[in-house]
Design a protein around this motif. Structure first.
Motif, PDB file in Angstrom:
ATOM      1  N   ILE A 181      38.252  39.488  25.126  1.00 34.91           N
ATOM      2  CA  ILE A 181      38.370  40.006  26.287  1.00 34.91           C
ATOM      3  C   ILE A 181      37.853  39.303  27.499  1.00 34.91           C
ATOM      4  O   ILE A 181      36.616  39.012  27.252  1.00 34.91           O
ATOM      5  CB  ILE A 181      37.906  41.411  26.184  1.00 34.91           C
ATOM      6  CG1 ILE A 181      38.078  42.139  24.857  1.00 34.91           C
ATOM      7  CG2 ILE A 181      37.969  42.305  27.422  1.00 34.91           C
ATOM      8  CD1 ILE A 181      39.839  42.582  24.602  1.00 34.91           C
ATOM      9  N   MET A 182      38.347  38.981  28.500  1.00 32.11           N
ATOM     10  CA  MET A 182      38.047  38.191  29.419  1.00 32.11           C
ATOM     11  C   MET A 182      37.986  38.939  30.926  1.00 32.11           C
ATOM     12  O   MET A 182      39.034  38.730  31.602  1.00 32.11           O
ATOM     13  CB  MET A 182      38.807  36.874  29.605  1.00 32.11           C
ATOM     14  CG  MET A 182      38.731  35.920  28.360  1.00 32.11           C
ATOM     15  SD  MET A 182      39.455  34.456  28.210  1.00 32.11           S
ATOM     16  CE  MET A 182      41.215  35.105  27.698  1.00 32.11           C
ATOM     17  N   PRO A 183      37.142  39.667  31.209  1.00 38.34           N
ATOM     18  CA  PRO A 183      36.989  40.319  32.376  1.00 38.34           C
ATOM     19  C   PRO A 183      36.500  39.499  33.688  1.00 38.34           C
ATOM     20  O   PRO A 183      35.804  38.813  33.538  1.00 38.34           O
ATOM     21  CB  PRO A 183      36.181  41.406  32.215  1.00 38.34           C
ATOM     22  CG  PRO A 183      35.202  40.982  31.223  1.00 38.34           C
ATOM     23  CD  PRO A 183      36.035  40.086  30.268  1.00 38.34           C
ATOM     24  N   ALA A 184      36.991  39.775  34.774  1.00 35.00           N
ATOM     25  CA  ALA A 184      36.546  39.453  35.957  1.00 35.00           C
ATOM     26  C   ALA A 184      34.909  40.167  36.058  1.00 35.00           C
ATOM     27  O   ALA A 184      34.537  40.755  35.111  1.00 35.00           O
ATOM     28  CB  ALA A 184      37.246  39.667  37.145  1.00 35.00           C
ATOM     29  N   VAL A 185      34.373  40.026  37.309  1.00 39.24           N
ATOM     30  CA  VAL A 185      33.262  40.634  37.368  1.00 39.24           C
ATOM     31  C   VAL A 185      33.117  42.132  37.365  1.00 39.24           C
ATOM     32  O   VAL A 185      33.895  42.834  37.831  1.00 39.24           O
ATOM     33  CB  VAL A 185      32.562  40.373  38.902  1.00 39.24           C
ATOM     34  CG1 VAL A 185      31.117  41.024  39.266  1.00 39.24           C
ATOM     35  CG2 VAL A 185      32.407  38.887  39.260  1.00 39.24           C
ATOM     36  N   VAL A 186      32.063  42.496  36.377  1.00 39.94           N
ATOM     37  CA  VAL A 186      31.979  43.950  36.012  1.00 39.94           C
ATOM     38  C   VAL A 186      30.848  44.493  36.767  1.00 39.94           C
ATOM     39  O   VAL A 186      29.603  43.729  36.590  1.00 39.94           O
ATOM     40  CB  VAL A 186      31.898  44.069  34.610  1.00 39.94           C
ATOM     41  CG1 VAL A 186      31.816  45.723  34.060  1.00 39.94           C
ATOM     42  CG2 VAL A 186      33.103  43.402  33.929  1.00 39.94           C
ATOM     43  N   ASP A 187      30.574  45.646  37.111  1.00 40.87           N
ATOM     44  CA  ASP A 187      29.412  46.359  37.823  1.00 40.87           C
ATOM     45  C   ASP A 187      28.425  46.710  36.768  1.00 40.87           C
ATOM     46  O   ASP A 187      28.306  48.026  36.419  1.00 40.87           O
ATOM     47  CB  ASP A 187      29.919  47.632  38.520  1.00 40.87           C
ATOM     48  CG  ASP A 187      28.905  48.196  39.253  1.00 40.87           C
ATOM     49  OD1 ASP A 187      27.902  47.676  39.841  1.00 40.87           O
ATOM     50  OD2 ASP A 187      29.198  49.239  39.842  1.00 40.87           O
ATOM     51  N   ALA A 195      28.971  37.975  43.686  1.00 39.47           N
ATOM     52  CA  ALA A 195      30.376  38.306  44.599  1.00 39.47           C
ATOM     53  C   ALA A 195      31.469  38.266  43.474  1.00 39.47           C
ATOM     54  O   ALA A 195      31.284  37.705  42.474  1.00 39.47           O
ATOM     55  CB  ALA A 195      30.666  37.249  45.543  1.00 39.47           C
ATOM     56  N   THR A 196      32.573  39.035  43.837  1.00 40.16           N
ATOM     57  CA  THR A 196      33.717  39.250  43.042  1.00 40.16           C
ATOM     58  C   THR A 196      34.713  38.516  43.229  1.00 40.16           C
ATOM     59  O   THR A 196      35.626  38.282  42.342  1.00 40.16           O
ATOM     60  CB  THR A 196      34.311  40.523  43.104  1.00 40.16           C
ATOM     61  OG1 THR A 196      34.715  41.026  44.375  1.00 40.16           O
ATOM     62  CG2 THR A 196      33.059  41.763  43.031  1.00 40.16           C
ATOM     63  N   GLY A 197      34.772  37.602  44.312  1.00 36.78           N
ATOM     64  CA  GLY A 197      35.916  36.720  44.618  1.00 36.78           C
ATOM     65  C   GLY A 197      37.304  37.597  45.221  1.00 36.78           C
ATOM     66  O   GLY A 197      37.187  38.872  45.409  1.00 36.78           O
ATOM     67  N   ALA A 198      38.400  37.224  44.820  1.00 35.01           N
ATOM     68  CA  ALA A 198      39.604  38.114  44.962  1.00 35.01           C
ATOM     69  C   ALA A 198      39.781  39.169  44.194  1.00 35.01           C
ATOM     70  O   ALA A 198      40.602  40.115  44.617  1.00 35.01           O
ATOM     71  CB  ALA A 198      40.736  36.881  44.801  1.00 35.01           C
ATOM     72  N   ALA A 199      39.361  39.170  42.825  1.00 30.04           N
ATOM     73  CA  ALA A 199      39.405  40.206  42.135  1.00 30.04           C
ATOM     74  C   ALA A 199      38.408  41.456  42.588  1.00 30.04           C
ATOM     75  O   ALA A 199      37.563  41.214  43.126  1.00 30.04           O
ATOM     76  CB  ALA A 199      39.147  39.874  40.495  1.00 30.04           C
ATOM     77  N   LYS A 200      39.101  42.842  42.259  1.00 27.42           N
ATOM     78  CA  LYS A 200      38.197  43.902  42.420  1.00 27.42           C
ATOM     79  C   LYS A 200      36.945  44.021  41.605  1.00 27.42           C
ATOM     80  O   LYS A 200      37.259  43.350  40.501  1.00 27.42           O
ATOM     81  CB  LYS A 200      38.828  45.171  42.521  1.00 27.42           C
ATOM     82  CG  LYS A 200      39.462  45.423  41.170  1.00 27.42           C
ATOM     83  CD  LYS A 200      40.058  46.786  41.113  1.00 27.42           C
ATOM     84  CE  LYS A 200      40.569  47.363  39.635  1.00 27.42           C
ATOM     85  NZ  LYS A 200      41.187  48.751  39.776  1.00 27.42           N
ATOM     86  N   LEU A 201      35.943  44.511  41.697  1.00 26.23           N
ATOM     87  CA  LEU A 201      34.963  44.829  40.901  1.00 26.23           C
ATOM     88  C   LEU A 201      35.308  45.760  39.965  1.00 26.23           C
ATOM     89  O   LEU A 201      35.700  46.831  40.308  1.00 26.23           O
ATOM     90  CB  LEU A 201      33.599  45.438  41.956  1.00 26.23           C
ATOM     91  CG  LEU A 201      32.230  45.577  41.181  1.00 26.23           C
ATOM     92  CD1 LEU A 201      31.787  44.422  40.315  1.00 26.23           C
ATOM     93  CD2 LEU A 201      31.511  46.435  41.909  1.00 26.23           C
ATOM     94  N   LEU A 202      35.153  45.391  38.782  1.00 31.83           N
ATOM     95  CA  LEU A 202      35.247  46.357  37.740  1.00 31.83           C
ATOM     96  C   LEU A 202      34.302  47.186  37.010  1.00 31.83           C
ATOM     97  O   LEU A 202      33.149  47.058  37.734  1.00 31.83           O
ATOM     98  CB  LEU A 202      35.882  45.251  36.258  1.00 31.83           C
ATOM     99  CG  LEU A 202      37.033  44.201  36.532  1.00 31.83           C
ATOM    100  CD1 LEU A 202      37.106  43.439  35.176  1.00 31.83           C
ATOM    101  CD2 LEU A 202      38.398  45.140  36.957  1.00 31.83           C
ATOM    102  N   GLY A 278      19.241  41.117  26.273  1.00 33.80           N
ATOM    103  CA  GLY A 278      20.005  41.838  27.349  1.00 33.80           C
ATOM    104  C   GLY A 278      21.218  42.301  26.950  1.00 33.80           C
ATOM    105  O   GLY A 278      21.658  42.048  26.093  1.00 33.80           O
ATOM    106  N   PRO A 279      21.805  43.043  28.142  1.00 30.32           N
ATOM    107  CA  PRO A 279      23.189  43.869  27.776  1.00 30.32           C
ATOM    108  C   PRO A 279      24.238  42.772  28.554  1.00 30.32           C
ATOM    109  O   PRO A 279      23.836  41.981  29.375  1.00 30.32           O
ATOM    110  CB  PRO A 279      23.167  45.116  28.913  1.00 30.32           C
ATOM    111  CG  PRO A 279      22.164  44.622  29.698  1.00 30.32           C
ATOM    112  CD  PRO A 279      21.198  43.777  29.101  1.00 30.32           C
ATOM    113  N   ALA A 280      25.412  42.761  28.016  1.00 24.96           N
ATOM    114  CA  ALA A 280      26.482  42.206  28.657  1.00 24.96           C
ATOM    115  C   ALA A 280      26.959  43.100  29.650  1.00 24.96           C
ATOM    116  O   ALA A 280      26.556  44.132  30.029  1.00 24.96           O
ATOM    117  CB  ALA A 280      27.480  41.875  27.749  1.00 24.96           C
TER     118      ALA A 280
END
Length: 280
Positions: A181-187, A195-202, A278-280
């Motif tokens: 599983i390869m997510p963009a930036v997760v909150d 920063a999240t770049g072009a993708a929305k914050l997950l 730590g947590p992922a």
């Protein structure tokens, strides 16, 4: 969603907080029995107590083979053979490559890469002998991309994808599924100040839903958002200057965009302290 997951035994590493906690919650809602492993065993047990009788919390240091073996043995003693392993534990340091502490480099390699390799090596042989099982690894969009300021982190995630690609080929036809599983930036705390770049914050729930879905319908590569995978493949066909321009639009420059003060507490605990994954 229930059905295939009813009564299945699932172990989640780094499951006490963040993405891991939400994965555990959604898997329980889907009918599974979930072992929550975390470097902070008290947090793991507290989370399990909140979730009810089909959840149990355990101490787990993914950088230690004896710790990982003890975790798996305890889970099997309680519920029987493992059906699913979710490799979720991960850490990240952000900043200029030439300012990254040696301890942070070592820690990321130990947790993000060797922790995954260790989990696969300990779990996959038993699954292969039973001719069933699924290993899901929470990697990152950084498995395909390399944001400035995350060079070592991205290196570990690239390596995880490469390792699992090879292991998948070895396990073909065995009944054991692998998924990345390869997510963009997760909150989560891991991404604090970035920063999240072009993708929305997950949200952690976005990743957890992807895990539940891939257990119902196995796939090897899952990117979140889904367009990241096809887009990164398409961009590789372009000349280098075009690729660079596209990536500057898509991928954040974490060197200039990151608020290091917002990350200070997390990085001090997760990549400076040798006793904390730590947590992922």
């Amino acid at each position: 969603m229930t059905g295939e997951l009813d009564g299945r035994v699932v172990a989640v590493t780094g499951g006490g907080r963040g993405i891991g906690r939400e994965i555990a919650r959604q898997l329980l809602a889907a009918g599974a029995r979930v072992a929550i492993g975390d470097i902070d065993g008290d947090v793991a047990r507290g989370t399990a107590d909140e979730f009810g009788e089909r959840a149990s919390g355990f101490d787990l240091d993914v950088t230690s083979t004896p710790s990982f073996e003890a975790f798996l043995s305890a889970v099997e003693a309680q519920w029987g053979p493992l059906d699913v392993l979710v490799n979720n534990a991960g850490v990240m340091w952000v900043g200029p490559f030439d300012e990254e502490p040696e301890s942070a480099i070592t820690r990321q390699l130990a947790v993000n890469l060797h922790g995954v390799i260790r989990g696969v090596r300990l779990v996959a042989p038993g699954m292969r002998s039973r001719r069933r099982g699924h290993i899901v690894t929470i990697a990152s969009a950084a498995s395909r991309l390399s944001p400035p300021g995350e060079s070592t982190y991205a290196a570990t995630k690239h390596a995880v994808l490469g390792y699992l690609t090879g292991v998948r080929a070895e396990l073909r036809g065995s009944g054991v599924h692998l998924s990345v599983i390869m997510p963009a930036v997760v909150d989560t705390e891991l991404a604090a100040g970035t920063a999240t770049g072009a993708a929305k914050l997950l949200e952690p729930g976005d990743v957890a839903r992807a895990v539940v879905a891939v257990l119902h319908k196995p796939r090897f590569e899952v990117t979140i958002p889904s367009y990241i995978g096809p887009l990164t493949r398409l961009v590789t066909a372009f000349p280098q200057f075009v690729r660079d321009a596209v990536m500057r639009k898509m991928v954040p420059d974490q060197v200039s965009a990151t608020d290091k003060s917002a990350r200070a507490a997390y990085e001090s605990r997760s990549v400076a302290d040798e006793n904390d994954t730590g947590p992922a």
